[in-house]
Write a protein that holds these residues in place. Sequence first.
Motif, short mmCIF file in Angstrom:
data_model
loop_
_atom_site.label_atom_id
_atom_site.label_comp_id
_atom_site.label_asym_id
_atom_site.label_seq_id
_atom_site.Cartn_x
_atom_site.Cartn_y
_atom_site.Cartn_z
N ALA A 239 -64.94 -71.17 -17.50
CA ALA A 239 -65.61 -71.95 -16.61
C ALA A 239 -67.08 -71.75 -16.76
O ALA A 239 -67.84 -72.21 -15.92
N THR A 240 -67.53 -71.45 -17.94
CA THR A 240 -68.82 -71.08 -18.30
C THR A 240 -69.84 -72.67 -18.25
O THR A 240 -70.83 -72.53 -17.44
N VAL A 241 -69.28 -73.66 -18.43
CA VAL A 241 -70.15 -75.07 -18.30
C VAL A 241 -70.16 -75.51 -16.81
O VAL A 241 -71.48 -75.83 -16.37
N LEU A 242 -69.22 -75.17 -15.99
CA LEU A 242 -69.28 -75.57 -14.68
C LEU A 242 -70.03 -74.46 -13.92
O LEU A 242 -71.02 -74.78 -13.11
N TYR A 243 -70.35 -73.25 -14.41
CA TYR A 243 -71.21 -72.24 -13.90
C TYR A 243 -72.60 -72.80 -14.18
O TYR A 243 -73.36 -72.44 -13.09
N THR A 244 -72.87 -73.34 -15.23
CA THR A 244 -74.30 -73.66 -15.68
C THR A 244 -74.35 -74.83 -14.83
O THR A 244 -75.81 -75.21 -14.44
N LYS A 245 -73.46 -75.69 -14.57
CA LYS A 245 -73.70 -76.97 -13.90
C LYS A 245 -74.10 -76.67 -12.28
O LYS A 245 -74.96 -77.47 -11.85
N SER A 246 -73.60 -75.55 -12.30
CA SER A 246 -73.64 -75.20 -10.75
C SER A 246 -75.24 -74.70 -10.47
O SER A 246 -75.64 -75.17 -9.42
N ILE A 247 -75.78 -74.15 -11.27
CA ILE A 247 -77.11 -73.94 -11.19
C ILE A 247 -77.98 -75.09 -11.16
O ILE A 247 -79.00 -75.38 -10.51
N LEU A 248 -77.75 -76.02 -12.19
CA LEU A 248 -78.48 -77.39 -12.24
C LEU A 248 -78.26 -78.01 -10.78
O LEU A 248 -79.18 -78.49 -10.36
N ASP A 249 -77.02 -78.30 -10.41
CA ASP A 249 -76.74 -78.97 -9.28
C ASP A 249 -77.20 -78.31 -8.06
O ASP A 249 -77.68 -79.07 -6.87
N GLY A 250 -77.39 -76.93 -8.04
CA GLY A 250 -78.06 -76.44 -6.99
C GLY A 250 -79.68 -76.71 -6.78
O GLY A 250 -80.27 -77.15 -5.66
N PHE A 251 -80.19 -76.81 -7.68
CA PHE A 251 -81.62 -77.27 -7.73
C PHE A 251 -81.89 -78.76 -7.35
O PHE A 251 -82.71 -79.19 -6.63
N ALA A 252 -80.86 -79.38 -8.04
CA ALA A 252 -81.01 -81.25 -7.85
C ALA A 252 -80.48 -81.31 -6.25
O ALA A 252 -81.28 -82.20 -5.71
N ALA A 253 -79.83 -80.56 -5.62
CA ALA A 253 -79.36 -80.57 -4.19
C ALA A 253 -80.59 -80.37 -3.39
O ALA A 253 -80.77 -81.06 -2.43
N ILE A 254 -81.48 -79.67 -4.01
CA ILE A 254 -82.72 -79.20 -3.09
C ILE A 254 -83.66 -80.35 -2.99
O ILE A 254 -84.10 -80.89 -1.87
N ALA A 255 -83.72 -81.16 -4.19
CA ALA A 255 -84.39 -82.30 -4.15
C ALA A 255 -84.08 -83.46 -3.39
O ALA A 255 -84.70 -83.89 -2.71
N LEU A 256 -82.63 -83.61 -3.58
CA LEU A 256 -81.95 -84.89 -3.01
C LEU A 256 -81.97 -84.67 -1.38
O LEU A 256 -82.27 -85.48 -0.66
N ALA A 257 -81.61 -83.43 -1.12
CA ALA A 257 -81.54 -83.02 0.44
C ALA A 257 -82.79 -83.08 1.30
O ALA A 257 -82.81 -83.33 2.35
N SER A 258 -83.88 -82.84 0.54
CA SER A 258 -85.37 -82.84 1.22
C SER A 258 -85.57 -84.29 1.37
O SER A 258 -86.27 -84.53 2.24
N SER A 259 -84.95 -85.23 0.78
CA SER A 259 -85.16 -86.66 1.09
C SER A 259 -84.17 -87.36 1.78
O SER A 259 -84.46 -88.02 2.87
N TYR A 260 -82.89 -87.17 1.36
CA TYR A 260 -81.64 -87.86 2.07
C TYR A 260 -80.98 -86.99 3.56
O TYR A 260 -80.56 -87.69 4.36
#
Length: 227
Positions: free
Chosen positions: A128-149
């Motif tokens: 699950a290494t790829v998904l763990y890495t994706k989790s980190i990226l998605d977490g930061f993206a969620a910060i940006a998206l949630a701050s607007s939406y």
Amino acid sequence: MIPTGSLVNGAAIIGGSIIGILLHSRFPERIREIIFQSLGLGVILIGIQMSLKVQDILILIFSLLIGGVIGELLRLDTIFEKLAGKLKKAVGSKDTGFVDGMITASLIFCIGAMAIIGSFEEGIKGDATVLYTKSILDGFAAIALASSYGLGVLFSFIPVVIYQGSLTIFASVFQEWFSPLIIAQLTATGGLLIIGISLTLLDIKRINLANLLPSLGVVIILTAFLN
């Protein structure tokens, strides 16, 4: 099989969304705008890299056409909007951007090479290494998206966990079906949809991506049948 990578991914989206919601009032409009422009440029690069993995471009084009027609006939966009609207009502949210936020974030988090390949890697190899890495990226993206939406972004973890978890379980059961050619074609199709997301983020053109989602299934069928 428990899709651990998808569960971790969902938790990261929740955590990032909470931070973004808390920071919402502290982000000036110009900061939110530049964040979305940065995300849009990054997403379009990812989409181009993915789409260039195509092995048979005619199959890809026909998959988009057939998948788009299927999506329009099923009115998937309307179904997704109604489901998001019901969820908004269930949680008692009055956030005007709830539906757009949930749908936009879900598409960004679900349609991508890491979502597809990561789920297959966990299902076929138990890695699950790829998904763990994706989790980190998605977490930061969620910060940006949630701050607007707003709050809608947080609930995008539901389709992410369901989608990626289903791919992981499916791949573990039918792993002998997924040849490198099918994975390449699926990645390329997802790449074109990713480019569509970037056009929306950059406010260039809003593409009805929800109704194009069936193309991901169609490309698997056509590739397997014709090759």
